[in-house]
Write an enzyme that holds these catalytic residues in place. Structure first.
Site, PDB file in Angstrom:
ATOM      1  CG  HIS A 471      20.779  16.825  22.858  1.00  0.00           C
ATOM      2  ND1 HIS A 471      21.796  17.052  21.954  1.00  0.00           N
ATOM      3  CD2 HIS A 471      19.644  17.266  22.260  1.00  0.00           C
ATOM      4  CE1 HIS A 471      21.298  17.609  20.861  1.00  0.00           C
ATOM      5  NE2 HIS A 471      19.997  17.758  21.021  1.00  0.00           N
TER       6      HIS A 471
HETATM    7  C1  LIG Z   1      14.828  23.311  22.924  1.00  0.00           C
HETATM    8  C2  LIG Z   1      15.147  21.906  22.501  1.00  0.00           C
HETATM    9  C3  LIG Z   1      15.751  21.702  21.254  1.00  0.00           C
HETATM   10  C4  LIG Z   1      16.058  20.408  20.852  1.00  0.00           C
HETATM   11  N1  LIG Z   1      16.468  20.183  19.565  1.00  0.00           N
HETATM   12  C5  LIG Z   1      16.551  18.918  19.090  1.00  0.00           C
HETATM   13  C6  LIG Z   1      16.760  18.661  17.709  1.00  0.00           C
HETATM   14  O1  LIG Z   1      16.858  19.570  16.885  1.00  0.00           O
HETATM   15  N2  LIG Z   1      16.820  17.368  17.292  1.00  0.00           N
HETATM   16  C7  LIG Z   1      16.712  16.330  18.160  1.00  0.00           C
HETATM   17  O2  LIG Z   1      16.825  15.176  17.738  1.00  0.00           O
HETATM   18  N3  LIG Z   1      16.498  16.536  19.489  1.00  0.00           N
HETATM   19  C8  LIG Z   1      16.383  17.803  19.957  1.00  0.00           C
HETATM   20  N4  LIG Z   1      16.088  18.017  21.282  1.00  0.00           N
HETATM   21  C9  LIG Z   1      16.053  16.876  22.207  1.00  0.00           C
HETATM   22  C10 LIG Z   1      14.809  15.988  22.075  1.00  0.00           C
HETATM   23  O3  LIG Z   1      13.655  16.751  21.892  1.00  0.00           O
HETATM   24  C11 LIG Z   1      14.707  15.092  23.303  1.00  0.00           C
HETATM   25  O4  LIG Z   1      15.883  14.318  23.410  1.00  0.00           O
HETATM   26  C12 LIG Z   1      13.524  14.138  23.216  1.00  0.00           C
HETATM   27  O5  LIG Z   1      12.323  14.847  23.071  1.00  0.00           O
HETATM   28  C13 LIG Z   1      13.473  13.269  24.473  1.00  0.00           C
HETATM   29  O6  LIG Z   1      12.299  12.512  24.470  1.00  0.00           O
HETATM   30  P1  LIG Z   1      11.678  11.930  25.827  1.00  0.00           P
HETATM   31  O7  LIG Z   1      10.434  11.218  25.431  1.00  0.00           O
HETATM   32  O8  LIG Z   1      12.741  11.201  26.540  1.00  0.00           O
HETATM   33  O9  LIG Z   1      11.331  13.197  26.725  1.00  0.00           O
HETATM   34  P2  LIG Z   1      10.409  14.454  26.405  1.00  0.00           P
HETATM   35  O10 LIG Z   1      10.371  14.723  24.947  1.00  0.00           O
HETATM   36  O11 LIG Z   1      10.871  15.558  27.272  1.00  0.00           O
HETATM   37  O12 LIG Z   1       8.928  13.987  26.819  1.00  0.00           O
HETATM   38  C14 LIG Z   1       8.560  13.744  28.149  1.00  0.00           C
HETATM   39  C15 LIG Z   1       7.067  14.006  28.281  1.00  0.00           C
HETATM   40  O13 LIG Z   1       6.631  13.537  29.545  1.00  0.00           O
HETATM   41  C16 LIG Z   1       5.743  14.476  30.125  1.00  0.00           C
HETATM   42  N5  LIG Z   1       5.799  14.326  31.582  1.00  0.00           N
HETATM   43  C17 LIG Z   1       6.859  14.567  32.387  1.00  0.00           C
HETATM   44  N6  LIG Z   1       6.546  14.298  33.665  1.00  0.00           N
HETATM   45  C18 LIG Z   1       5.265  13.855  33.657  1.00  0.00           C
HETATM   46  C19 LIG Z   1       4.384  13.432  34.678  1.00  0.00           C
HETATM   47  N7  LIG Z   1       4.776  13.365  35.956  1.00  0.00           N
HETATM   48  N8  LIG Z   1       3.107  13.080  34.342  1.00  0.00           N
HETATM   49  C20 LIG Z   1       2.709  13.120  33.036  1.00  0.00           C
HETATM   50  N9  LIG Z   1       3.522  13.531  32.030  1.00  0.00           N
HETATM   51  C21 LIG Z   1       4.780  13.882  32.345  1.00  0.00           C
HETATM   52  C22 LIG Z   1       6.288  15.810  29.653  1.00  0.00           C
HETATM   53  O14 LIG Z   1       5.305  16.831  29.742  1.00  0.00           O
HETATM   54  C23 LIG Z   1       6.696  15.484  28.223  1.00  0.00           C
HETATM   55  O15 LIG Z   1       5.628  15.658  27.331  1.00  0.00           O
HETATM   56  C24 LIG Z   1      15.797  19.300  21.727  1.00  0.00           C
HETATM   57  C25 LIG Z   1      15.192  19.521  22.971  1.00  0.00           C
HETATM   58  C26 LIG Z   1      14.861  20.811  23.353  1.00  0.00           C
HETATM   59  C27 LIG Z   1      14.192  21.017  24.693  1.00  0.00           C
END
Ligand SMILES: Cc1cc2nc3c(=O)[nH]c(=O)nc-3n(C[C@H](O)[C@H](O)[C@H](O)COP(=O)(O)OP(=O)(O)OC[C@H]3O[C@@H](n4cnc5c(N)ncnc54)[C@H](O)[C@@H]3O)c2cc1C
Length: 534
Positions: A471
């Site tokens: 997280h």
């Molecule tokens: C193994 C694991 C288990 C988890 N379990 C849970 C759970 O059970 N429940 C829960 O609520 N949360 C859980 N989480 C946490 C949750 O998934 C994250 O907090 C959430 O997905 C964050 O969202 P975000 O959009 O900030 O980032 P992310 O979901 O990481 O999305 C970022 C996106 O941006 C893309 N990206 C990055 N850099 C670039 C670039 N330069 N150009 C184009 N695209 C790019 C990436 O490929 C990705 O698709 C877990 C996470 C993981 C990894």
């Protein structure tokens, strides 16, 4: 002529998909979502339990970063899996729907984020949600994100919930009136399949909205600025770079690790970090990449030789798995719908604590070391999380190369309170398990804590075995003070124009719970700000 859209959204995770949905609802607004990974339409994404294929290693769905050596973890290098492709980390995560404690949002407000208090965010959570189980003032129906009861009917749910009830704890809806207590997980699933942010917010509109363009397998290398205004992005696709222009705004949703990385690569960050790397400054914003924090996670593990009830590698277990696969195909029920963290709970460590300090997540198998070491045994494990760690770390660049992994330093267990909370939480759960009538006598071996007698023993094993609960947040903190990276009233990047952030990086303090639902909230709020002309 470069391709041009009104809005460019970088990243297809929980921070990017909701805002893409809301902005493209107006057919006159053109929206372009750029995602470094692919469509994520594979079975290992759809079938909940198959997350075990994607989390442990780098592949098409997982960036699989490492941290720098962690002082508080005896110098060990931590693992930071991050989802890649549509859905982002919600395409590989453990599907637990958890908003955090109401007091977390009131804390955000108190930290200088007006409009983010619990009374303000509750309607937004409800708007995104379609909760199949709870129909009351805390939950929503008709939203895009499907929240369901687990469809695996494991008898360990009863064993564990009986144990917790007999210990005087209460079964609660942790997203409702009272977080403290235990529950069988509410999961982001629909009909037994994963409901990632992309499944929820993009799939239903993908073909109907001609004003929404999605570029897959396209990595943003840098933000293009004219003076202090973001006017587009430079992307790499199949070895070719090009510029895509934004008529109105660029919205960064690349997550708590890659959003600050992109800003820094583009000359936005702490000048004293960037100039030595030869990066030309666009704007000196010293907190970019600072204030990174994450939930430290220590796992208790018990070998219990019950091949009928617990996941594990054994001839009997594998035959059971085969039967379960048939059941999944026929009914979308059973073990393949498992999210691993099946029974969850929150505990306060003192009677005076205003919010629980510790979360525990029971897994009906020995999924340890991020499932990178396969345990040839059946058993039970329990993740213990310190919910509001005081340790703060950094996200910095290794070099000015866009495709170098960043230097990730969550600075785990730097603060003694984080260690103390893990010690206390782990001791309490260990005591409960061992004292339980149904579990205690069945334990063949306590894998990690058999020799823990004193707090110093517990601390030693915790420093030796703790890692992330996945997280990371806070690396582009929102606020209204002069050092904040984004303005909490608009999510605009301070000191620049045409640039916002919509992802987990903006959290001023981590929520007490898993972080997908709070990130969806941030994305919904980002869309609200834009549509309100803020
Ligand atoms: C193994 C694991 C288990 C988890 N379990 C849970 C759970 O059970 N429940 C829960 O609520 N949360 C859980 N989480 C946490 C949750 O998934 C994250 O907090 C959430 O997905 C964050 O969202 P975000 O959009 O900030 O980032 P992310 O979901 O990481 O999305 C970022 C996106 O941006 C893309 N990206 C990055 N850099 C670039 C670039 N330069 N150009 C184009 N695209 C790019 C990436 O490929 C990705 O698709 C877990 C996470 C993981 C990894």
């Amino acid at each position: 002529m470069s391709e041009m859209h009104d809005y460019i959204i970088v990243g297809g995770g929980p921070g990017g998909c909701p805002v893409a949905n809301r902005l493209s609802a107006d057919p006159k607004t053109s929206v372009c979502l750029i995602e470094a990974g692919g469509p994520n339409d594979s079975a290992t994404v759809r079938v909940p339990m198959l997350l075990i294929a994607n989390v442990p290693k780098k592949n098409a769905f997982n960036w699989a970063f490492d941290t720098v050596p962690q002082k508080g973890m005896n110098g060990r290098i931590g693992y930071q899996p991050r989802g890649k492709g549509m859905g982002g980390s919600s395409a590989i995560n453990a599907l637990v729907y958890m908003r955090g404690h109401p007091g977390d949002y009131d804390e955000w407000e108190a930290l200088g984020c007006p409009g983010w208090g619990y009374k303000d965010v509750l309607p937004v959570f409800r708007k995104s949600e379609n909760n199949e189980v709870f129909h009351n003032e805390f939950h929503g129906q008709g939203g895009e994100l499907n929240v369901a009861a687990l469809r695996t009917d494991n008898r360990y749910h009863k064993i564990l919930t009986d144990m917790l009830r007999d210990a005087g704890l209460r079964e609660t809806d942790p997203n409702g009136a009272e977080q403290e207590g235990y529950s069988v997980a509410q999961v982001m699933q629909k009909n037994g399949e994963r409901c990632s942010a992309a499944h929820a917010f993009i799939d239903p509109i993908r073909s109907g909205r001609k004003n929404l363009t999605i570029h897959l397998n396209t990595q943003v290398m840098r933000i293009v600025f004219e003076g202090k205004r973001a006017v587009g992005v430079e992307v790499m696709h199949k070895g070719q770079s090009r510029i895509i222009r934004a008529g109105k705004e660029v919205i960064l949703a690349a997550g708590a690790l890659q959003t600050p990385q992109l800003l820094q690569l583009s000359g936005v960050g702490r000048a004293s970090d960037l100039q030595p790397l030869g990066i030309q400054m666009v704007h000196d914003l010293p907190e970019v990449g600072y204030q990174l924090h994450d939930h430290p996670d220590f796992i208790l593990g018990y070998h219990i030789p019950d091949a009928d009830g617990l996941m594990g590698l054994s001839p009997k277990g594998l035959i059971g798995l085969w039967n379960q696969w048939g059941r999944y195909k026929a009914e979308r029920r059973g073990m393949f719908t498992s999210n691993f963290a099946e029974v969850n709970g929150f505990m306060r460590l003192t009677k005076q604590s205003p919010r629980p300090e510790v979360q525990y997540e029971f897994v009906v198998g020995l999924a340890i070391n991020h499932a990178r070491t396969l345990e040839p045994r059946h058993g039970l494990s329990c993740h213990i999380l310190s919910l509001r760690p005081k340790s703060r770390g950094t996200l910095k660049l290794k070099s000015k190369q866009w495709n170098d992994a960043p230097l990730i330093d969550p600075n785990f267990l730097d603060h003694p309170d984080d260690v103390r909370e893990l010690v206390e939480g782990a001791k309490r759960i260990d005591r409960l398990v061992k004292a339980s009538k149904q579990l205690g006598t069945r334990i063949k071996r306590d894998l990690f804590t058999a020799d823990c007698h004193t707090d110093a023993d517990w601390e030693a094993v915790i420093r030796e075995r703790t890692d992330t609960n996945y997280h990371p947040v806070g690396s582009c903190r929102m606020g209204t003070d002069s050092r904040a990276v984004v303005d909490a009233r608009s999510l605009k990047v301070n000191g620049l124009e045409g640039l916002r952030i919509s992802d987990a990086s903006v959290m001023p303090a981590i929520t007490g719970g898993n972080t997908t639902a709070p990130t969806v909230l941030i994305s919904e709020k980002c869309a609200e700000f834009i549509l309100a002309g803020r």
